[in-house]
Design an enzyme around this catalytic site. Structure first.
Site, PDB file in Angstrom:
ATOM      1  CG  ASP A 185      -1.714  -1.221   1.444  1.00 37.84           C
ATOM      2  OD1 ASP A 185      -1.144  -2.320   1.277  1.00 37.84           O
ATOM      3  OD2 ASP A 185      -2.889  -1.126   1.811  1.00 37.84           O
ATOM      4  CG  HIS A 244      -1.114   0.714   5.959  1.00 37.34           C
ATOM      5  ND1 HIS A 244      -1.333   2.077   5.938  1.00 37.34           N
ATOM      6  CD2 HIS A 244      -1.890   0.199   4.971  1.00 37.34           C
ATOM      7  CE1 HIS A 244      -2.200   2.388   4.988  1.00 37.34           C
ATOM      8  NE2 HIS A 244      -2.545   1.245   4.392  1.00 37.34           N
ATOM      9  CG  HIS A 280      -7.347  -4.023   0.720  1.00 35.89           C
ATOM     10  ND1 HIS A 280      -6.093  -3.479   0.598  1.00 35.89           N
ATOM     11  CD2 HIS A 280      -8.077  -3.104   1.383  1.00 35.89           C
ATOM     12  CE1 HIS A 280      -6.061  -2.283   1.150  1.00 35.89           C
ATOM     13  NE2 HIS A 280      -7.255  -2.023   1.652  1.00 35.89           N
ATOM     14  CD  GLU A 317      -7.594   1.258  -0.081  1.00 37.43           C
ATOM     15  OE1 GLU A 317      -8.075   1.154  -1.216  1.00 37.43           O
ATOM     16  OE2 GLU A 317      -8.275   1.422   0.937  1.00 37.43           O
ATOM     17  CG  ASN A 318      -4.298   3.751   2.004  1.00 39.31           C
ATOM     18  OD1 ASN A 318      -3.915   2.605   2.226  1.00 39.31           O
ATOM     19  ND2 ASN A 318      -5.487   4.171   2.372  1.00 39.31           N
ATOM     20  CG  HIS A 338      -6.916  -3.128   5.141  1.00 42.03           C
ATOM     21  ND1 HIS A 338      -7.448  -1.909   4.755  1.00 42.03           N
ATOM     22  CD2 HIS A 338      -7.471  -3.394   6.351  1.00 42.03           C
ATOM     23  CE1 HIS A 338      -8.300  -1.475   5.674  1.00 42.03           C
ATOM     24  NE2 HIS A 338      -8.318  -2.349   6.659  1.00 42.03           N
ATOM     25  CG  ASN A 344     -10.730  -0.003   2.942  1.00 41.54           C
ATOM     26  OD1 ASN A 344      -9.583  -0.404   2.718  1.00 41.54           O
ATOM     27  ND2 ASN A 344     -11.004   0.866   3.900  1.00 41.54           N
ATOM     28  CG  HIS A 345      -9.791   4.132   1.889  1.00 42.25           C
ATOM     29  ND1 HIS A 345     -10.873   4.592   2.605  1.00 42.25           N
ATOM     30  CD2 HIS A 345      -8.877   3.705   2.819  1.00 42.25           C
ATOM     31  CE1 HIS A 345     -10.637   4.459   3.901  1.00 42.25           C
ATOM     32  NE2 HIS A 345      -9.449   3.903   4.058  1.00 42.25           N
TER      33      HIS A 345
END
Length: 261
Positions: free
Chosen positions: A8, A178, A151, A39-40, A176, A68-69
């Site tokens: 991530d 991290h 994830h 994702e982030n 997810h 999820n984001h």
């Protein structure tokens, strides 16, 4: 086949350490495919089409997975529909923007990239286990190797997915949380597995976020806005090798600090 999967990417510090280290990693390891979880990558939450285009078009990345984001920034919705090299969780509603799996090609062959999301502590439309079955059936003659980015929050759900896919996927890597885990291994059936690859971002914060605000959230009831930390950026990744039979032969963790400039 050699596959480099990068965990991530968190905010601009994560993007910076990826940019700094990826050329060297490509030269040293000569991967056939590079897959990045984005994702982030946009301010610590979600991704934008500009960031994704920069990685895919000349940035040394062959495919991007999310989580999820994925829908945090609405401007990316059209891009998710039009760009086949970026995938969001497959077990979300079928009518949502984007796709849950794709196939990318190199001189080595065809790699299927699948994104699934857990249901423990997260919200998904369908079971990731049933979704994995359906996708694997669909990909039966479409790819030489299969990578699944799971994830998910719960380590138990991730470990269960690894065993569920053993012998049916080349790799099942967790994202997810991290935080990199110490259980990278090739399962008996030939599936490379790790519970969480970790993050590519600032280790000096709290899972990528500025620690002062994070600590305020844990020690008071006063709302505090989380910003991406800038301290101590690292790249977390795994290097996976596999044979022509689609089975993994090795998985190696790469935990690298951003070089001094």
């Amino acid at each position: 086949m050699k596959l480099l999967f990068i965990g991530d990417v968190v905010g601009s510090p994560g993007r910076a350490v990826l940019k700094a280290l990826l050329p060297e990693l490509r030269e040293r390891h000569q991967p056939d495919f590079v897959v990045v979880n984005g994702e982030n990558s946009a301010g610590g939450l979600g991704i934008t089409s500009k960031i994704a285009r920069g990685w895919l078009d000349g940035g040394g990345v062959d495919a991007i997975t999310l989580g999820n984001h994925a829908y945090r920034h609405s401007e990316v919705y059209g891009f998710l529909d039009s760009e086949p090299r970026i995938v969001r969780p497959a077990n979300w509603p079928k009518g949502d923007p984007g796709r849950g799996h794709t196939v990318v090609e190199s001189e080595a062959g065809r790699l299927a990239v699948v994104n699934l999301e857990g249901v423990v502590f997260l919200e998904s439309a369908r079971s990731p286990f049933a979704e994995a079955d359906a996708i694997l059936a669909d990909l039966r003659d479409s790819a030489d190797w299969i990578l699944i980015d799971f994830h998910a929050e719960a380590t138990s759900e991730k470990v269960a997915m690894g065993w569920y896919l053993d012998g049916r996927a080349t790799a099942c890597v967790g994202t997810h949380t991290h935080v990199p885990t110490a259980d990278a291994r090739v399962l008996p059936g030939g599936t490379a597995y790790i519970t969480d690859v970790g993050m590519t971002g600032p280790r000096g914060g709290v899972i990528g976020m500025e620690r002062k605000a994070a600590l305020k959230r844990f020690t008071s009831m006063v709302p505090s806005k989380l910003e991406t930390s800038t301290e101590d950026p690292w790249l977390n990744a795994v290097l996976i090798e596999a044979g022509d039979d689609g089975r993994a032969t090795s998985i190696e963790q790469l935990l690298l600090a951003q070089p001094d400039t």
